[in-house]
Write a protein that holds these residues in place. Structure first.
Motif: not given
Length: 148
Positions: A44-45, A52-53, A58-60, A81-84
């Motif tokens: 969880i970020v 940044a990730l 993904r270039g987005k 899995l990275v969840i914002c």
């Protein structure tokens, strides 16, 4: 039917919703979407790390709700899995959805991606969304894709 084995690393770079995400619930939500044994890291970020990730991989150049980094689909599903947290909070509010239910949906969604599900094409999206709905209803949550 027994649930697949799951090895889970749960990390909180942004702890704002830690109380909503006890390990046993996160494991239950992920296991409901797993079709094979899994080794997953859930992180969880905050918005800065999420952006940044997303930009790097993904270039987005914006933070998104969930990023899935899948490394293997068989014989063990291996993924990060990275969840914002901020995006989940905002999107849940906009949708009028409970934050915990929204996290459950993002974990199910990310876990399906980790197994090769995708939603780039209409037929893929229909399949993946149908599977998400089935899992979420089975977990006692509302359909994440209610008819418009």
């Amino acid at each position: 039917m027994s649930q697949p084995e799951l090895s889970l690393s749960l990390q909180f770079a942004d702890p704002r919703h830690r109380a909503l995400l006890p390990r046993h619930k996160v494991m239950r939500w992920i296991r409901a979407a797993l079709e094979l044994p899994g080794e997953l890291t859930v992180r969880i970020v905050g918005a800065e790390e999420g952006q940044a990730l997303n930009r790097e991989f993904r270039g987005k150049d914006y933070a998104t709700n969930v990023l899935t980094f899948d490394y293997s689909h068989e014989p063990v599903v291996t993924a990060d899995l990275v969840i914002c947290a901020q995006v989940v909070e905002r999107e849940a509010s906009e949708a009028g959805t409970d934050i915990a239910a929204y996290y459950a949906h993002m974990l199910v969604h990310g876990t399906l991606h980790a197994q090769g599900y995708d939603h780039e094409e209409d037929d893929e999206a229909a399949c993946m969304e149908g599977r998400e709905t089935e899992i979420m209803l089975g977990l006692g949550f509302a359909d994440p894709y209610p008819a418009a």
